[in-house]
Write a protein that holds these residues in place. Structure first.
Motif: not given
Length: 265
Positions: A191-219
């Motif tokens: 899991l990766v937690l970020t901000g800056h863009v003032h926009h909450a979203s969930i993005t999945t990156l990776g492959d069948e071996k391992h997936q990482c969730i990128y979670l952005s937060a709103s202001t």
């Protein structure tokens, strides 16, 4: 493995905060009863001492420990002497002396990176950078064997998103971004937690071996909205399951906008 709950806040921007939203957010966090509150940068608007004092008071009012990393707005904007010679002096004094902190429990292992810079080789100094040295510092943290198996969930947080955020309301350049994504993949970060863009979203990156969730937060508190209302994220860990809920302030109450579930194989 015991349950563990994180509240993810970002972009508090004291100096542009809304007192009613601030009070409502504190009450909502208290009702959630988190084990940890992660704040992914931009505690202030211009990096003034008055704003940092307000941010410190907010952190002291939280019902759980706060894990913090700086944002670009936490570097003084109007005092160029401080910006270039003592860019993190007030942040270290009022928020956290460690710009790249770590946290570990039996459930999670968390590392923070400072992606804010006093200046960049770019016209927009609001953009971010993550150095090879910072990435190298992650390897011993996440390569170490767990003290008490099973392996904790691996989490990393920094202010600027290095991934492409869905419907991102502004362009973001992060120097070292591609290398960061590769390092996070190599270290099998969950899991990766970020901000800056003032926009909450969930993005999945990776492959069948391992997936990482990128979670952005709103202001969380500012009136500087970019197409989304103020809000926060809730992450729950239970055994091999991670659940994410995105909350936004609508019609005087926080409403869950999106939910996500991941099982760790």
């Amino acid at each position: 493995m015991p349950d563990f709950k994180i509240i993810h806040l970002s972009d508090l921007h004291f100096g542009t905060h809304q007192p009613d939203i601030t009070s409502a957010t504190l009450e909502a966090i208290k009702e959630q009863k988190p084990d940890l509150v992660v704040v992914s940068g931009d505690f202030t608007q211009i990096g003034s001492e008055a704003e940092f004092k307000q941010a410190r008071a907010f952190l002291d009012s939280l019902p759980a420990p706060a894990f913090c990393v700086p944002g670009n707005h936490d570097v003084p904007q109007r005092n160029l002497v401080q910006r270039f010679f003592h860019p993190y002096k007030k942040y270290k004094e009022f928020i956290n002396p460690d710009l790249c902190p770590t946290y570990e429990s039996s459930v999670i292992k968390l590392a923070g990176i400072n992606s804010a810079r006093r200046a960049l080789a770019h016209w927009n100094w609001a953009n971010g950078a993550i150095s090879a040295e910072q990435l190298a510092g992650l390897k011993p943290i996440f390569s170490a064997a767990p003290v008490n198996p099973p392996i904790p969930w691996r989490i990393c947080t920094f202010h600027h998103p290095v991934h492409k955020v869905q419907d991102m309301p502004l362009d973001v350049t992060v120097f070292g971004g591609k290398q960061t994504i590769q390092t996070l993949k190599d270290l099998k970060i969950d899991l990766v937690l970020t901000g800056h863009v003032h926009h909450a979203s969930i993005t999945t990156l990776g492959d069948e071996k391992h997936q990482c969730i990128y979670l952005s937060a709103s202001t969380a508190l500012s009136h500087r909205l970019r197409g989304q209302e103020n809000g926060y994220n809730v992450i729950r860990f239970k055994d091999n399951e991670m659940k994410i809920d995105i909350y936004a302030r609508k019609e005087g109450a926080f409403t869950r906008l999106q939910k996500f579930r991941k099982l760790r194989v």
